[in-house]
Design an enzyme around this catalytic site. Structure first.
Site, PDB file in Angstrom:
ATOM      1  N   GLY A  35       0.843  -1.194   0.000  1.00 36.54           N
ATOM      2  CA  GLY A  35       0.000   0.000   0.000  1.00 36.54           C
ATOM      3  C   GLY A  35       0.874   1.238   0.000  1.00 36.54           C
ATOM      4  N   LEU A  36       0.253   2.380  -0.156  1.00 34.66           N
ATOM      5  CA  LEU A  36       0.985   3.642  -0.185  1.00 34.66           C
ATOM      6  C   LEU A  36       1.673   3.921   1.144  1.00 34.66           C
ATOM      7  CD1 LEU A  36      -1.688   5.907  -1.958  1.00 34.66           C
ATOM      8  CD2 LEU A  36       0.428   5.014  -2.984  1.00 34.66           C
ATOM      9  N   SER A  37       2.648   4.811   1.113  1.00 38.91           N
ATOM     10  CA  SER A  37       3.252   5.302   2.347  1.00 38.91           C
ATOM     11  C   SER A  37       2.167   5.974   3.180  1.00 38.91           C
ATOM     12  CB  SER A  37       4.363   6.313   2.017  1.00 38.91           C
ATOM     13  OG  SER A  37       4.913   6.854   3.197  1.00 38.91           O
ATOM     14  N   GLY A  38       2.082   5.625   4.449  1.00 39.68           N
ATOM     15  CA  GLY A  38       1.053   6.200   5.307  1.00 39.68           C
ATOM     16  C   GLY A  38      -0.276   5.476   5.259  1.00 39.68           C
ATOM     17  N   SER A  39      -0.339   4.376   4.514  1.00 40.49           N
ATOM     18  CA  SER A  39      -1.609   3.644   4.395  1.00 40.49           C
ATOM     19  C   SER A  39      -1.947   2.869   5.663  1.00 40.49           C
ATOM     20  CB  SER A  39      -1.565   2.681   3.202  1.00 40.49           C
ATOM     21  OG  SER A  39      -0.552   1.707   3.376  1.00 40.49           O
ATOM     22  N   GLY A  40      -0.925   2.573   6.461  1.00 44.47           N
ATOM     23  CA  GLY A  40      -1.145   1.821   7.690  1.00 44.47           C
ATOM     24  C   GLY A  40      -0.563   0.422   7.665  1.00 44.47           C
ATOM     25  N   LYS A  41       0.253   0.118   6.659  1.00 43.93           N
ATOM     26  CA  LYS A  41       0.833  -1.225   6.522  1.00 43.93           C
ATOM     27  C   LYS A  41       1.568  -1.671   7.781  1.00 43.93           C
ATOM     28  CE  LYS A  41       3.499  -0.089   3.155  1.00 43.93           C
ATOM     29  NZ  LYS A  41       3.126   1.341   3.186  1.00 43.93           N
ATOM     30  N   SER A  42       2.526  -0.860   8.208  1.00 44.87           N
ATOM     31  CA  SER A  42       3.349  -1.233   9.362  1.00 44.87           C
ATOM     32  C   SER A  42       2.524  -1.305  10.636  1.00 44.87           C
ATOM     33  CB  SER A  42       4.501  -0.236   9.534  1.00 44.87           C
ATOM     34  OG  SER A  42       5.397  -0.301   8.444  1.00 44.87           O
ATOM     35  N   SER A 109       6.243  -1.686  -2.051  1.00 42.29           N
ATOM     36  CA  SER A 109       6.357  -2.611  -3.197  1.00 42.29           C
ATOM     37  C   SER A 109       5.386  -2.212  -4.304  1.00 42.29           C
ATOM     38  CB  SER A 109       6.134  -4.063  -2.756  1.00 42.29           C
ATOM     39  OG  SER A 109       5.013  -4.229  -1.935  1.00 42.29           O
TER      40      SER A 109
END
EC number: 2.7.1.25
Length: 201
Positions: A35-42, A109
């Site tokens: 997902g985009l940076s800031g999407s909440g992945k981490s 990615s």
């Protein structure tokens, strides 16, 4: 090392993947958050890992920023370096899954082809693509590292979502709404893992 080097031969392990999985009490798989940076992945990956840990599940979280402190510290953000970054992570994730771990990875990615290569390396039956779908406007509003602000100001080039492309997954195993509560997203992921018989009910 050349890919065709005939002097390098794979050494078989006396302990099988199945034996390792039996020891852990669950299958080894790779959960690939994109997902985009800031999407909440981490954030979501970390919350899921914590939930799995409390259930005595053996896990490891590979985070996009963290691997650049060691494994990928010599890589920049050119297209070639980003591709190599994902290749290295895919290799490590595959080894960890072989060890019987549930491996969580949190990487933008942005290219489908690179995610496909990782899936082929890991194995289709052990790779779960998780799309954290959060609108660009929301990601920009969150901007936890101030990267969108720098990209808008022209200080960062080829930044994904601004002047760099992001190819959203066409058929992820699970499509998460990144604006939902993290607890809701973790519940959805735990349900998926149970349905796939990766963890016990």
């Amino acid at each position: 090392m050349a890919l065709h080097d005939e002097n390098v031969v794979w050494h078989p392990h006396p302990v099988t993947v199945t034996a390792r999985e039996q020891l852990h009490g669950h299958r080894g798989v790779v959960l690939w958050f994109t997902g985009l940076s800031g999407s909440g992945k981490s954030t979501v990956a970390g919350a899921l890992e914590e939930a799995l840990h409390h259930r005595s599940v053996s896990t490891y979280l590979l985070d996009g920023d963290n691997v650049r402190h060691g494994l990928c510290r010599n890589l920049g953000f050119s297209d070639a370096d980003r591709k190599e970054n994902i290749r290295r992570v895919g290799e490590v994730a595959s080894l960890m899954a072989d060890a019987g771990l549930i491996v969580l990875t949190a990487f933008i990615s942005p290219h489908r082809a690179e995610r496909q290569l990782v899936q082929e390396r890991v194995g289709h039956d052990r790779f779960i693509e998780i799309y954290v779908d959060t609108p660009l406007a929301v990601c920009e509003q969150r901007d936890p590292k101030g990267l969108y602000k720098k990209a808008r100001a022209g200080e960062l080039r080829n930044f994904t979502g601004i002047d760099g492309i992001y190819e959203a997954p066409e058929s992820p195993q699970i499509h998460l709404n990144g604006e939902q509560l993290v607890t809701n997203l973790v519940s959805q992921l735990l349900d998926l893992l149970r349905r796939r018989d990766i963890i016990s009910s």
